[in-house]
Every structure is written in C-alpha cells, then in structure tokens.
Scaffold this active site. Structure first.
Site, short mmCIF file in Angstrom:
data_model
loop_
_atom_site.label_atom_id
_atom_site.label_comp_id
_atom_site.label_asym_id
_atom_site.label_seq_id
_atom_site.Cartn_x
_atom_site.Cartn_y
_atom_site.Cartn_z
N TYR A 104 -5.51 -4.83 9.94
CA TYR A 104 -5.91 -5.42 8.65
C TYR A 104 -7.41 -5.72 8.67
O TYR A 104 -8.02 -5.85 9.72
CB TYR A 104 -5.07 -6.67 8.35
CG TYR A 104 -4.67 -6.72 6.89
CD1 TYR A 104 -3.65 -5.89 6.42
CD2 TYR A 104 -5.35 -7.50 5.98
CE1 TYR A 104 -3.31 -5.88 5.08
CE2 TYR A 104 -5.01 -7.50 4.64
CZ TYR A 104 -3.99 -6.68 4.18
OH TYR A 104 -3.66 -6.66 2.86
N HIS A 144 0.86 -1.19 0.00
CA HIS A 144 0.00 0.00 0.00
C HIS A 144 0.89 1.24 0.00
O HIS A 144 1.94 1.26 0.67
CB HIS A 144 -0.85 -0.03 1.27
CG HIS A 144 -2.10 0.79 1.21
ND1 HIS A 144 -2.07 2.15 1.06
CD2 HIS A 144 -3.40 0.45 1.29
CE1 HIS A 144 -3.32 2.61 1.07
NE2 HIS A 144 -4.13 1.60 1.19
N GLY A 169 0.27 -4.99 1.66
CA GLY A 169 -0.89 -5.21 0.81
C GLY A 169 -0.53 -5.89 -0.50
O GLY A 169 -1.36 -6.55 -1.13
C1 LCV Z 1 4.98 4.75 -0.20
C2 LCV Z 1 7.12 3.94 -0.52
C3 LCV Z 1 6.74 2.66 -0.05
C4 LCV Z 1 5.37 2.49 0.34
N1 LCV Z 1 4.54 3.55 0.26
O1 LCV Z 1 13.95 1.64 -1.38
O2 LCV Z 1 -0.27 -4.45 4.84
S1 LCV Z 1 -0.32 -3.23 5.58
O3 LCV Z 1 -1.46 -3.14 6.48
O4 LCV Z 1 0.94 -2.88 6.23
C5 LCV Z 1 -0.54 -1.96 4.36
C6 LCV Z 1 -0.99 -0.68 5.02
C7 LCV Z 1 0.71 -1.83 3.58
O5 LCV Z 1 0.88 -2.45 2.55
O6 LCV Z 1 1.64 -0.88 4.07
C8 LCV Z 1 2.90 -0.81 3.33
C9 LCV Z 1 3.78 -1.96 3.83
N2 LCV Z 1 5.08 -1.86 3.09
C10 LCV Z 1 6.25 -1.88 3.74
O7 LCV Z 1 6.36 -1.91 4.97
C11 LCV Z 1 7.50 -1.78 2.86
C12 LCV Z 1 7.99 -0.33 2.93
N3 LCV Z 1 9.14 -0.12 2.05
C13 LCV Z 1 10.37 -0.62 2.42
O8 LCV Z 1 10.57 -1.26 3.44
C14 LCV Z 1 11.47 -0.33 1.43
O9 LCV Z 1 11.03 0.74 0.58
C15 LCV Z 1 11.77 -1.56 0.54
C16 LCV Z 1 12.45 -2.65 1.41
C17 LCV Z 1 10.48 -2.09 -0.10
C18 LCV Z 1 12.73 -1.11 -0.58
O10 LCV Z 1 13.84 -0.48 0.01
P1 LCV Z 1 14.82 0.38 -0.90
O11 LCV Z 1 15.92 0.84 -0.03
O12 LCV Z 1 15.10 -0.35 -2.17
P2 LCV Z 1 13.51 2.91 -0.48
O13 LCV Z 1 13.04 2.49 0.85
O14 LCV Z 1 14.57 3.96 -0.59
O15 LCV Z 1 12.20 3.39 -1.29
C19 LCV Z 1 12.34 4.12 -2.51
C20 LCV Z 1 11.25 5.16 -2.48
O16 LCV Z 1 9.96 4.51 -2.46
C21 LCV Z 1 9.23 4.94 -1.33
C22 LCV Z 1 10.27 5.36 -0.32
O17 LCV Z 1 9.70 6.26 0.61
C23 LCV Z 1 11.30 6.01 -1.21
O18 LCV Z 1 10.80 7.29 -1.58
P3 LCV Z 1 11.82 8.55 -1.52
O19 LCV Z 1 12.82 8.25 -2.61
O20 LCV Z 1 10.93 9.71 -1.81
O21 LCV Z 1 12.41 8.56 -0.13
N4 LCV Z 1 8.41 3.83 -0.82
C24 LCV Z 1 8.84 2.59 -0.56
N5 LCV Z 1 7.83 1.85 -0.08
N6 LCV Z 1 4.89 1.31 0.79
N7 LCV Z 1 6.26 4.98 -0.61
#
Ligand code: LCV
Length: 262
Positions: free
Chosen positions: A141, A67, A111
């Site tokens: 959830y 999400h 999600g």
């Molecule tokens: C917005 C993002 C996101 C993102 N949203 O790259 O299932 S529930 O109930 O939890 C539901 C509510 C849900 O699905 O929530 C989201 C759950 N997702 C996560 O917890 C994963 C969050 N993301 C991460 O942990 C990392 O981004 C991963 C491991 C996926 C990738 O890491 P990596 O180092 O390759 P970055 O974190 O630097 O992300 C690159 C850009 O994408 C944005 C993040 O904020 C960053 O933006 P900026 O360049 O502006 O800083 N991004 C990543 N995930 N779910 N934005």
C-alpha cells in the site's frame, strides 16, 4: 459504442447522490468506473451540491470489491502510483468542496475501504464489513493511503486490519470510531439523507472551509525526504516481488495464493 453506465448521479435540494451500479463486477474500482465517479463529482461541484451521498444499489451485498485486480500492473510499475485511478478517486473525494457521506451496505474491500474512509462521514447498515486487503494480494500500500487509515483508526487497529486483511463488522467499526453510525438497513436511507439535508441547510462556505482545514491538518504529518525515499524503495521491492505477481495471478485464477517471501 458508449461505455455502460457504471455510476448513476442525481441531485435534489442541494444534496447529490452517486450510486455505484456495476453489480456484475461487484463495483470494482476499474479505471472506467472511477472515471464516471469523478465525472459525477465534477457535475455535482458545478451544481454546488452542499452534501453528497455515495452508495451502492439498495440491498447491495457488496458495496465495492475495491481496486480492479485485472488492472493491477505486472510490468514493474507501482500498482498504487499517483495517477492510479484509486489514488485519483481518493483525492477527488478529499478535495470535494462539501461533505461526502458514504452510505454503506455490504462488503467494502481493499481500495474501496480507503475510498469509504476518505469520505467525510460513514453511515452503515449492520450488513456492512470493512476489509483492508493488500496483504492478501501481496500489494505494498502507498503512503497517503496508509495515512487515510491512520486518520480513521488507532495504530493497533490499523495494524490488525492491514496485517490480517480480515473484514471488520459494522458494529465493531462503529465501536472503534471507524464509522459514524450503524443503523438498521430499513432506516439507512432516511438516516443518511436526513444527515445530508442537515449539512446542506448550514452555511456552505463555512462547511467547505472547515472540511479543507481538516484535510490539511489531517495530512500534516512530517516525513523526511530520506524517509519517503526509503519507503518507496521498500514498496518497489514488494511490487517487484514474485509474491505480488503470485497474489494477482492467484486472484485471477480463483485459487488461494502461496506466498514464499520473495
Ligand atoms: C476485479 C473482481 C473483483 C476485483 N477486481 O462475487 O487494497 S489493495 O491493495 O488490496 C488493492 C490492490 C485492492 O483493492 O485490491 C482488491 C481487493 N479486493 C478484494 O480482495 C475482494 C475481491 N473480491 C472478492 O473477494 C469477492 O468478489 C467478493 C467477496 C467481493 C464478492 O464475492 P461474490 O461471490 O459475490 P464473485 O467473487 O463471483 O465476483 C463476481 C465477479 O466480479 C469479479 C470476479 O472476478 C467475478 O468476475 P467473473 O464473473 O468474471 O468471475 N471481481 C470481484 N472482485 N476486486 N474483478
């Protein structure tokens, strides 16, 4: 100005391919990306595709980050209500009149994990991981989402995934029956499209009706009105909590969340 193409769609030999390509946002399931995904599926439904492969770009380190956290409401609305883009996407996949095969490389988060598990078949490269993350964000959830998980894995495995929010490896996911196959990355495309073509060569009406039967049977879980209202009340207590706001804020501020149980 047109919205950037976050999703690519292609159809050949009755097999559709939908590719997530919003790499800079790690294919986060934003309202816009989901809108484009749903439109791609509608187009493939028009073309009477007999199987669909849902994928990220080749070699993706992240299939989808789940999400779009920046779109989670902090104004007291249910973050996973009926009309939330994620809920809409899951229903579109479940109702698509042909099997949807998730071809997974890289991390599947939150999600997106439910979205992949809502697909009919899952083929993954060894790099794939699957993490259910509501507890990491303080999100409650929703009921149909929890049923997606329960239909994909045994109760104890679902509890471990939702309570720890830790990624499960492709190897373990296959061993648990969470996914259909793990194949070497270099064989992933051939394997997945061979599976899709095999399905597409079978009787489409029979396949479509068996998919719908299985959807109805898998969703046939009794829940009393009182039980549902109790769950909704508990969920509201969570998304009204300081912990939910802290979870979202911490993500946006790129810091660990500090949950205080209120
Ligand atoms: C917005 C993002 C996101 C993102 N949203 O790259 O299932 S529930 O109930 O939890 C539901 C509510 C849900 O699905 O929530 C989201 C759950 N997702 C996560 O917890 C994963 C969050 N993301 C991460 O942990 C990392 O981004 C991963 C491991 C996926 C990738 O890491 P990596 O180092 O390759 P970055 O974190 O630097 O992300 C690159 C850009 O994408 C944005 C993040 O904020 C960053 O933006 P900026 O360049 O502006 O800083 N991004 C990543 N995930 N779910 N934005």
């Amino acid at each position: 100005m047109n919205a950037p193409e976050l999703v690519a769609c292609h159809c050949a030999d009755d097999v559709g391919t939908v590719t997530l390509q919003h790499d800079e946002r790690r294919n986060a399931l934003s309202a816009e990306l989901v809108r484009q995904l749903v439109a791609a599926l509608a187009g493939l439904r028009e073309r009477q595709a007999r199987a669909v492969v849902l994928r990220a770009r080749p070699g993706a380190k992240v299939f989808s980050a789940g999400h779009d956290v920046t779109e989670l409401p902090l104004d007291g609305r249910d973050p996973l209500g009926w009309d939330d883009p994620l809920r809409h996407l899951v229903r579109e996949i479940e109702n698509f009149p042909a099997p949807v095969i998730a071809m997974v490389e890289g991390g599947v988060w939150g999600g997106a994990c439910e979205t992949v598990l809502a697909c009919d078949l899952i083929v993954a490269a060894p790099s794939a991981t699957f993490a259910v993350t509501p507890a990491r964000l303080g999100v409650p959830y929703n009921v149909s989402g929890m049923l997606t998980f329960l239909n994909a894995a045994g109760l104890r495995i679902v509890k471990e995934m939702v309570f720890t929010a830790r990624p499960v490896s492709a190897e373990r996911a296959e061993r648990l029956g969470l996914i259909n196959h793990v194949v070497p990355a270099e064989a992933l495309e051939d394997f997945s499209f061979e599976l899709a073509r095999t399905i597409a060569a079978n009787a489409p009406l029979s396949v479509a009706v068996m998919k719908e039967q299985l959807r109805i049977l898998a969703g046939a879980h009794p829940m009393t009105p009182q039980g549902f209202e109790r769950v909704q009340g508990l969920r509201r207590m969570v998304y009204d909590s300081e912990d939910y706001r802290e979870g979202v804020r911490a993500f946006l501020e790129k810091r660990p969340a500090v949950f205080r149980g209120r």
